[in-house]
Scaffold this motif. Sequence first.
Motif, PDB file in Angstrom:
ATOM      1  N   MET A  54       0.834  -1.215   0.000  1.00 23.43           N
ATOM      2  CA  MET A  54       0.000   0.000   0.000  1.00 23.43           C
ATOM      3  C   MET A  54       0.865   1.260   0.000  1.00 23.43           C
ATOM      4  O   MET A  54       0.663   2.167  -0.788  1.00 23.43           O
ATOM      5  N   PHE A  55       1.849   1.320   0.946  1.00 30.04           N
ATOM      6  CA  PHE A  55       2.705   2.504   1.044  1.00 30.04           C
ATOM      7  C   PHE A  55       3.482   2.727  -0.242  1.00 30.04           C
ATOM      8  O   PHE A  55       3.638   3.863  -0.699  1.00 30.04           O
ATOM      9  N   TYR A  56       3.957   1.624  -0.858  1.00 30.56           N
ATOM     10  CA  TYR A  56       4.732   1.746  -2.093  1.00 30.56           C
ATOM     11  C   TYR A  56       3.875   2.314  -3.216  1.00 30.56           C
ATOM     12  O   TYR A  56       4.309   3.196  -3.962  1.00 30.56           O
ATOM     13  N   VAL A  57       2.638   1.814  -3.337  1.00 30.43           N
ATOM     14  CA  VAL A  57       1.735   2.295  -4.390  1.00 30.43           C
ATOM     15  C   VAL A  57       1.453   3.778  -4.204  1.00 30.43           C
ATOM     16  O   VAL A  57       1.477   4.561  -5.169  1.00 30.43           O
ATOM     17  N   ILE A  58       1.209   4.188  -2.960  1.00 32.80           N
ATOM     18  CA  ILE A  58       0.936   5.606  -2.684  1.00 32.80           C
ATOM     19  C   ILE A  58       2.158   6.460  -3.008  1.00 32.80           C
ATOM     20  O   ILE A  58       2.041   7.564  -3.562  1.00 32.80           O
ATOM     21  N   THR A  59       3.365   5.958  -2.679  1.00 38.97           N
ATOM     22  CA  THR A  59       4.607   6.689  -2.964  1.00 38.97           C
ATOM     23  C   THR A  59       4.787   6.904  -4.470  1.00 38.97           C
ATOM     24  O   THR A  59       5.129   8.013  -4.917  1.00 38.97           O
ATOM     25  N   ILE A  60       4.550   5.841  -5.246  1.00 36.34           N
ATOM     26  CA  ILE A  60       4.625   5.977  -6.700  1.00 36.34           C
ATOM     27  C   ILE A  60       3.584   6.982  -7.188  1.00 36.34           C
ATOM     28  O   ILE A  60       3.837   7.782  -8.091  1.00 36.34           O
ATOM     29  N   GLY A  61       2.409   6.975  -6.545  1.00 37.12           N
ATOM     30  CA  GLY A  61       1.367   7.938  -6.890  1.00 37.12           C
ATOM     31  C   GLY A  61       1.804   9.372  -6.643  1.00 37.12           C
ATOM     32  O   GLY A  61       1.537  10.267  -7.448  1.00 37.12           O
ATOM     33  N   VAL A  62       2.505   9.607  -5.514  1.00 36.60           N
ATOM     34  CA  VAL A  62       3.007  10.951  -5.195  1.00 36.60           C
ATOM     35  C   VAL A  62       3.981  11.428  -6.278  1.00 36.60           C
ATOM     36  O   VAL A  62       3.895  12.567  -6.756  1.00 36.60           O
ATOM     37  N   ILE A  63       4.900  10.551  -6.668  1.00 35.47           N
ATOM     38  CA  ILE A  63       5.869  10.904  -7.723  1.00 35.47           C
ATOM     39  C   ILE A  63       5.144  11.122  -9.045  1.00 35.47           C
ATOM     40  O   ILE A  63       5.496  12.013  -9.828  1.00 35.47           O
ATOM     41  N   MET A  64       4.124  10.316  -9.296  1.00 35.22           N
ATOM     42  CA  MET A  64       3.318  10.464 -10.510  1.00 35.22           C
ATOM     43  C   MET A  64       2.605  11.820 -10.513  1.00 35.22           C
ATOM     44  O   MET A  64       2.501  12.479 -11.554  1.00 35.22           O
ATOM     45  N   GLY A  65       2.131  12.250  -9.325  1.00 38.10           N
ATOM     46  CA  GLY A  65       1.487  13.556  -9.216  1.00 38.10           C
ATOM     47  C   GLY A  65       2.443  14.678  -9.561  1.00 38.10           C
ATOM     48  O   GLY A  65       2.093  15.624 -10.277  1.00 38.10           O
ATOM     49  N   LEU A  66       3.693  14.576  -9.060  1.00 38.67           N
ATOM     50  CA  LEU A  66       4.714  15.571  -9.406  1.00 38.67           C
ATOM     51  C   LEU A  66       4.975  15.573 -10.908  1.00 38.67           C
ATOM     52  O   LEU A  66       5.056  16.636 -11.539  1.00 38.67           O
ATOM     53  N   ALA A  67       5.084  14.374 -11.495  1.00 40.58           N
ATOM     54  CA  ALA A  67       5.343  14.263 -12.936  1.00 40.58           C
ATOM     55  C   ALA A  67       4.225  14.909 -13.746  1.00 40.58           C
ATOM     56  O   ALA A  67       4.475  15.551 -14.771  1.00 40.58           O
ATOM     57  N   ASN A  68       2.994  14.756 -13.280  1.00 35.16           N
ATOM     58  CA  ASN A  68       1.849  15.314 -14.008  1.00 35.16           C
ATOM     59  C   ASN A  68       1.807  16.840 -13.954  1.00 35.16           C
ATOM     60  O   ASN A  68       1.034  17.462 -14.691  1.00 35.16           O
ATOM     61  N   LEU A  69       2.614  17.434 -13.083  1.00 34.98           N
ATOM     62  CA  LEU A  69       2.699  18.892 -13.032  1.00 34.98           C
ATOM     63  C   LEU A  69       3.716  19.437 -14.030  1.00 34.98           C
ATOM     64  O   LEU A  69       3.763  20.635 -14.275  1.00 34.98           O
ATOM     65  N   ILE A  70       4.525  18.540 -14.599  1.00 39.58           N
ATOM     66  CA  ILE A  70       5.630  18.973 -15.464  1.00 39.58           C
ATOM     67  C   ILE A  70       5.328  18.620 -16.919  1.00 39.58           C
ATOM     68  O   ILE A  70       5.293  17.440 -17.275  1.00 39.58           O
ATOM     69  N   PRO A  71       5.090  19.616 -17.775  1.00 37.09           N
ATOM     70  CA  PRO A  71       4.833  19.332 -19.188  1.00 37.09           C
ATOM     71  C   PRO A  71       6.013  18.605 -19.824  1.00 37.09           C
ATOM     72  O   PRO A  71       7.161  18.998 -19.667  1.00 37.09           O
ATOM     73  N   GLY A  72       5.735  17.525 -20.517  1.00 30.55           N
ATOM     74  CA  GLY A  72       6.796  16.754 -21.170  1.00 30.55           C
ATOM     75  C   GLY A  72       7.170  15.502 -20.407  1.00 30.55           C
ATOM     76  O   GLY A  72       7.867  14.643 -20.933  1.00 30.55           O
ATOM     77  N   VAL A  73       6.715  15.380 -19.151  1.00 32.67           N
ATOM     78  CA  VAL A  73       6.971  14.163 -18.369  1.00 32.67           C
ATOM     79  C   VAL A  73       5.652  13.432 -18.186  1.00 32.67           C
ATOM     80  O   VAL A  73       4.702  13.969 -17.620  1.00 32.67           O
ATOM     81  N   SER A  74       5.584  12.213 -18.665  1.00 29.69           N
ATOM     82  CA  SER A  74       4.351  11.438 -18.599  1.00 29.69           C
ATOM     83  C   SER A  74       4.244  10.715 -17.267  1.00 29.69           C
ATOM     84  O   SER A  74       5.196  10.062 -16.816  1.00 29.69           O
ATOM     85  N   GLY A  75       3.075  10.830 -16.636  1.00 33.03           N
ATOM     86  CA  GLY A  75       2.843  10.090 -15.410  1.00 33.03           C
ATOM     87  C   GLY A  75       2.914   8.593 -15.646  1.00 33.03           C
ATOM     88  O   GLY A  75       3.314   7.830 -14.757  1.00 33.03           O
ATOM     89  N   GLY A  76       2.552   8.162 -16.857  1.00 32.28           N
ATOM     90  CA  GLY A  76       2.634   6.747 -17.206  1.00 32.28           C
ATOM     91  C   GLY A  76       4.055   6.221 -17.157  1.00 32.28           C
ATOM     92  O   GLY A  76       4.289   5.055 -16.827  1.00 32.28           O
ATOM     93  N   THR A  77       5.020   7.080 -17.473  1.00 35.09           N
ATOM     94  CA  THR A  77       6.429   6.685 -17.403  1.00 35.09           C
ATOM     95  C   THR A  77       6.828   6.366 -15.965  1.00 35.09           C
ATOM     96  O   THR A  77       7.560   5.410 -15.705  1.00 35.09           O
ATOM     97  N   ILE A  78       6.328   7.150 -15.020  1.00 32.45           N
ATOM     98  CA  ILE A  78       6.631   6.922 -13.612  1.00 32.45           C
ATOM     99  C   ILE A  78       6.049   5.588 -13.149  1.00 32.45           C
ATOM    100  O   ILE A  78       6.690   4.841 -12.407  1.00 32.45           O
ATOM    101  N   VAL A  79       4.837   5.281 -13.591  1.00 32.74           N
ATOM    102  CA  VAL A  79       4.212   4.003 -13.244  1.00 32.74           C
ATOM    103  C   VAL A  79       5.048   2.853 -13.790  1.00 32.74           C
ATOM    104  O   VAL A  79       5.244   1.826 -13.128  1.00 32.74           O
ATOM    105  N   LEU A  80       5.570   3.036 -15.004  1.00 31.60           N
ATOM    106  CA  LEU A  80       6.405   2.013 -15.627  1.00 31.60           C
ATOM    107  C   LEU A  80       7.701   1.819 -14.836  1.00 31.60           C
ATOM    108  O   LEU A  80       8.107   0.692 -14.536  1.00 31.60           O
TER     109      LEU A  80
END
Length: 275
Positions: free
Chosen positions: A1-27
């Motif tokens: 659970m904690f790991y999934v949420i942590t990846i989600g937090v990083i994904m949220g940061l990525a989604n704030l940056i144009p040119g960085v895909s949140g899908g890449t972070i999930v990968l």
Amino acid sequence: MFYVITIGVIMGLANLIPGVSGGTIVLLGGLYERFVGAVASLSEFKFERKQLLFLVELFAGVIVGLLAFSSLIELSLTTVPSLMYGIFCGLVVGSVPVVLKNIKKFTPTSAVSFAVGVILVMAMAFSGARPGDDALLTHSLPAFLYDLLAGFVGAAAMVLPGLSGAFVLLLMGEYSRAISAINDRDLLIILFIGLGVVGGIVLVSKILKSLMKKRQNETFSFLLGLMIGSIPDLLTRTGEATRLSLLVPGVVLGVFLSYLLAVFERKNRPVCCGR
């Protein structure tokens, strides 16, 4: 659970940056197959408890990431805009090879798709018609409808590899408005953008996936046109306040970051289809 949420937090940061895909972070986090499977089930209105719990944990992290880092992004855009738009431009430039690899053959129809993409994004950039640039937190029916449209297009476009939702919001002039709405906790604006995002994922993702299979060259040529057409706007977005001493290093840094993401993505790409 904690790991999934942590990846989600990083994904949220990525989604704030144009040119960085949140899908890449999930990968990179090793959750790509679970994420794709859960979203596919959701888009088909199949609700399994385990998959729903996974998505809730992941998107809880995304929300935390958005709230935690949006102020930093907004502050950076205000204090060093030339550097930030330089980085955004570099990220876009660095993503071009990823898109080019998906264009197997450049045909006349591909050329038309590319030209349409370039013309469309340049028309949006220089027409002055984008409401997001002129009135950040205005509450009006046209502004809310545009929020809905931007969220819809942004979420739908995220199905395409190499394209981030934030990049689409930037193209549509909605990026600064979305960041400001998050920082000011403007729930109405967030609601309309959110409704657009849900609609884009559920209603359009299947169509785009079908287009990628049946019209891959044309689809990615159009995407390439959007990316190339956005570069002049990103380089000149700050107008007379542009500082080349910050813009140029920003572009270089953006290209380098994009390269690093591509390297990490290749190393973590799941093996499939007998490859």
